[in-house]
Design a protein around this motif. Structure first.
Motif, PDB file in Angstrom:
ATOM      1  N   GLN A 220       0.809  -1.220   0.000  1.00 59.18           N
ATOM      2  CA  GLN A 220       0.000   0.000   0.000  1.00 59.18           C
ATOM      3  C   GLN A 220       0.846   1.277   0.000  1.00 59.18           C
ATOM      4  N   TYR A 221       2.072   1.171   0.453  1.00 61.23           N
ATOM      5  CA  TYR A 221       2.928   2.357   0.565  1.00 61.23           C
ATOM      6  C   TYR A 221       3.135   3.017  -0.795  1.00 61.23           C
ATOM      7  N   PHE A 222       3.450   2.204  -1.805  1.00 57.20           N
ATOM      8  CA  PHE A 222       3.676   2.735  -3.154  1.00 57.20           C
ATOM      9  C   PHE A 222       2.396   3.344  -3.722  1.00 57.20           C
ATOM     10  N   LEU A 223       1.275   2.667  -3.533  1.00 50.68           N
ATOM     11  CA  LEU A 223       0.004   3.159  -4.070  1.00 50.68           C
ATOM     12  C   LEU A 223      -0.407   4.474  -3.406  1.00 50.68           C
ATOM     13  N   LYS A 224      -0.163   4.590  -2.101  1.00 50.61           N
ATOM     14  CA  LYS A 224      -0.472   5.842  -1.409  1.00 50.61           C
ATOM     15  C   LYS A 224       0.420   6.970  -1.904  1.00 50.61           C
ATOM     16  N   MET A 225       1.677   6.634  -2.190  1.00 49.43           N
ATOM     17  CA  MET A 225       2.583   7.638  -2.730  1.00 49.43           C
ATOM     18  C   MET A 225       2.069   8.185  -4.050  1.00 49.43           C
ATOM     19  N   VAL A 226       1.562   7.300  -4.930  1.00 49.57           N
ATOM     20  CA  VAL A 226       1.016   7.744  -6.217  1.00 49.57           C
ATOM     21  C   VAL A 226      -0.222   8.615  -5.996  1.00 49.57           C
ATOM     22  N   SER A 227      -1.064   8.227  -5.063  1.00 47.33           N
ATOM     23  CA  SER A 227      -2.253   9.030  -4.758  1.00 47.33           C
ATOM     24  C   SER A 227      -1.873  10.421  -4.267  1.00 47.33           C
ATOM     25  N   ASN A 228      -0.847  10.498  -3.428  1.00 42.05           N
ATOM     26  CA  ASN A 228      -0.376  11.797  -2.952  1.00 42.05           C
ATOM     27  C   ASN A 228       0.239  12.623  -4.082  1.00 42.05           C
ATOM     28  N   ALA A 229       0.924  11.943  -5.001  1.00 45.05           N
ATOM     29  CA  ALA A 229       1.487  12.636  -6.165  1.00 45.05           C
ATOM     30  C   ALA A 229       0.375  13.221  -7.026  1.00 45.05           C
ATOM     31  N   ALA A 230      -0.729  12.488  -7.136  1.00 49.10           N
ATOM     32  CA  ALA A 230      -1.874  12.988  -7.904  1.00 49.10           C
ATOM     33  C   ALA A 230      -2.467  14.230  -7.257  1.00 49.10           C
ATOM     34  N   LEU A 231      -2.525  14.237  -5.926  1.00 56.53           N
ATOM     35  CA  LEU A 231      -3.015  15.427  -5.225  1.00 56.53           C
ATOM     36  C   LEU A 231      -2.112  16.625  -5.520  1.00 56.53           C
ATOM     37  N   SER A 232      -0.813  16.395  -5.498  1.00 56.65           N
ATOM     38  CA  SER A 232       0.137  17.470  -5.796  1.00 56.65           C
ATOM     39  C   SER A 232      -0.010  17.956  -7.233  1.00 56.65           C
ATOM     40  N   ALA A 233      -0.385  17.041  -8.120  1.00 63.14           N
ATOM     41  CA  ALA A 233      -0.560  17.394  -9.530  1.00 63.14           C
ATOM     42  C   ALA A 233      -1.905  18.056  -9.801  1.00 63.14           C
ATOM     43  N   GLY A 234      -2.801  18.001  -8.818  1.00 61.64           N
ATOM     44  CA  GLY A 234      -4.131  18.575  -9.011  1.00 61.64           C
ATOM     45  C   GLY A 234      -5.008  17.734  -9.926  1.00 61.64           C
ATOM     46  N   ARG A 235      -4.762  16.410  -9.949  1.00 60.54           N
ATOM     47  CA  ARG A 235      -5.532  15.517 -10.810  1.00 60.54           C
ATOM     48  C   ARG A 235      -6.135  14.380  -9.981  1.00 60.54           C
ATOM     49  N   LYS A 236      -7.251  13.858 -10.451  1.00 55.63           N
ATOM     50  CA  LYS A 236      -7.890  12.716  -9.805  1.00 55.63           C
ATOM     51  C   LYS A 236      -7.448  11.433 -10.494  1.00 55.63           C
ATOM     52  N   VAL A 237      -7.027  10.440  -9.697  1.00 47.31           N
ATOM     53  CA  VAL A 237      -6.636   9.152 -10.259  1.00 47.31           C
ATOM     54  C   VAL A 237      -7.489   8.040  -9.654  1.00 47.31           C
ATOM     55  N   THR A 238      -7.731   7.019 -10.462  1.00 41.87           N
ATOM     56  CA  THR A 238      -8.470   5.839 -10.029  1.00 41.87           C
ATOM     57  C   THR A 238      -7.623   4.611 -10.288  1.00 41.87           C
ATOM     58  N   LEU A 239      -7.384   3.818  -9.266  1.00 44.94           N
ATOM     59  CA  LEU A 239      -6.584   2.606  -9.422  1.00 44.94           C
ATOM     60  C   LEU A 239      -7.399   1.558 -10.166  1.00 44.94           C
ATOM     61  N   LEU A 240      -6.867   1.071 -11.292  1.00 42.09           N
ATOM     62  CA  LEU A 240      -7.545   0.049 -12.083  1.00 42.09           C
ATOM     63  C   LEU A 240      -7.081  -1.353 -11.725  1.00 42.09           C
ATOM     64  N   SER A 241      -5.773  -1.534 -11.559  1.00 40.33           N
ATOM     65  CA  SER A 241      -5.246  -2.865 -11.239  1.00 40.33           C
ATOM     66  C   SER A 241      -3.793  -2.747 -10.801  1.00 40.33           C
ATOM     67  N   VAL A 242      -3.319  -3.776 -10.110  1.00 43.70           N
ATOM     68  CA  VAL A 242      -1.930  -3.839  -9.642  1.00 43.70           C
ATOM     69  C   VAL A 242      -1.340  -5.173 -10.075  1.00 43.70           C
ATOM     70  N   HIS A 243      -0.125  -5.132 -10.610  1.00 43.29           N
ATOM     71  CA  HIS A 243       0.506  -6.335 -11.147  1.00 43.29           C
ATOM     72  C   HIS A 243       1.936  -6.449 -10.648  1.00 43.29           C
ATOM     73  N   GLY A 244       2.446  -7.670 -10.682  1.00 43.10           N
ATOM     74  CA  GLY A 244       3.824  -7.939 -10.307  1.00 43.10           C
ATOM     75  C   GLY A 244       4.605  -8.424 -11.516  1.00 43.10           C
ATOM     76  N   PRO A 245       5.700  -9.159 -11.286  1.00 48.02           N
ATOM     77  CA  PRO A 245       6.483  -9.674 -12.403  1.00 48.02           C
ATOM     78  C   PRO A 245       5.747 -10.789 -13.136  1.00 48.02           C
ATOM     79  N   SER A 246       6.217 -11.078 -14.341  1.00 46.45           N
ATOM     80  CA  SER A 246       5.615 -12.134 -15.144  1.00 46.45           C
ATOM     81  C   SER A 246       5.683 -13.484 -14.442  1.00 46.45           C
ATOM     82  N   GLU A 247       4.868 -14.411 -14.916  1.00 49.78           N
ATOM     83  CA  GLU A 247       4.688 -15.694 -14.241  1.00 49.78           C
ATOM     84  C   GLU A 247       5.978 -16.499 -14.123  1.00 49.78           C
ATOM     85  N   CYS A 248       6.934 -16.235 -15.014  1.00 51.52           N
ATOM     86  CA  CYS A 248       8.194 -16.987 -14.966  1.00 51.52           C
ATOM     87  C   CYS A 248       9.074 -16.575 -13.793  1.00 51.52           C
TER      88      CYS A 248
END
Length: 273
Positions: A220-248
């Protein structure tokens, strides 16, 4: 099997290996001392293909493009109208241009001839520049176009980006460097969000390959950081999905916690107003 057609000896003794990912070919130099790790980041394979599903007839900006993976996927699989890849490394930009040529993609300002029947749709451009400086310059130009004192005809060639990929190198090698890295991530994400088309909005895929960032607070730390960056940018963001490395890439928190190092978060950025 004879793999000779998939290898190329190049000057200096470095061997070029041609690999294929999702039907796109890439030159890779795994034995070169100047290559980053193996010379290709396989861990983003599924994320590159995922992002291409959002790029049909869109203007795409690939920040820290390295060998051009996201940009080429956006053009070839996603039918993007235009892609710009930016990286601070001369070697990375040269490699990205090589890969575009290898796949018959027209590179803007590239003098090398490509047969029309081999050329993929869309235009691609690669720029050697520090991404923070690149975004700052673009934002200044963006601000100039909104000024009533500027003749719009002098800035009508500026591109509004519909999709931006932000995939910087590891900024937090250890937990001790997390606070400093967080400020850098915040600034980069803030400016990337600002660059998303203010009139139409768009898509941001933002990544971190720092395990300290990915693992803190259960991700959650990274996602909150992005949300705070959006506030600083004056834009609204909506999280669509979160992914990690490929299956291999193995992920097992109990036996191999270091495997949880990559986060690729997909956000929708709303237009202004």
């Amino acid at each position: 099997d004879d793999d000779s057609e998939n290898t190329l000896d190049v000057e200096g003794g470095d061997e070029c290996i041609i690999l294929t990912e999702n039907s796109i070919k890439y030159n890779s130099y795994p034995y070169s001392k100047s290559s980053q790790k193996t010379g290709f980041y396989c861990d983003q394979r599924s994320n590159r293909f995922l992002l291409s599903q959002y790029t049909n007839q869109k203007n795409v900006l690939d920040l820290c493009c390295y060998s051009g993976g996201f940009a080429l996927s956006a053009i070839i699989h996603g039918n993007a109208k235009y892609c710009c890849g930016v990286d601070s490394s001369y070697d990375a930009i040269d490699l990205a241009i090589e890969n575009a040529r290898l796949n018959g993609v027209h590179v803007v300002n590239d003098d090398e001839e490509v047969e029309d029947n081999e050329r993929k749709s869309g235009k691609i451009e690669f720029v050697r520049e520090d991404i923070a400086r690149f975004m700052k310059d673009k934002l200044e130009q963006q601000a100039a176009t909104s000024s009533s004192h500027i003749d719009s005809s002098s800035t009508n060639n500026l591109t509004e980006y519909d999709v931006i990929i932000l995939d910087p190198p590891k900024l937090a090698p250890t937990i001790s460097g997390l606070d400093r890295a967080s400020r850098k991530y915040h600034a980069l994400n803030r400016d990337a969000i600002k660059l998303i088309s203010p009139t139409k909005g768009g898509i941001l895929m933002t990544c971190t390959c720092s395990g300290a960032m990915t693992q803190k607070d259960g991700g959650q730390y990274f996602l909150k950081m992005v949300s705070n960056a959006a506030l600083s940018a004056g834009r609204k963001v909506t999280l669509l999905s979160v992914h990690g490395p490929s299956e291999c890439h193995s992920q097992c928190v109990a036996s191999f916690p270091a495997g949880a190092y990559l986060t690729a978060a997909l956000f929708h950025v709303s237009p202004i107003g």
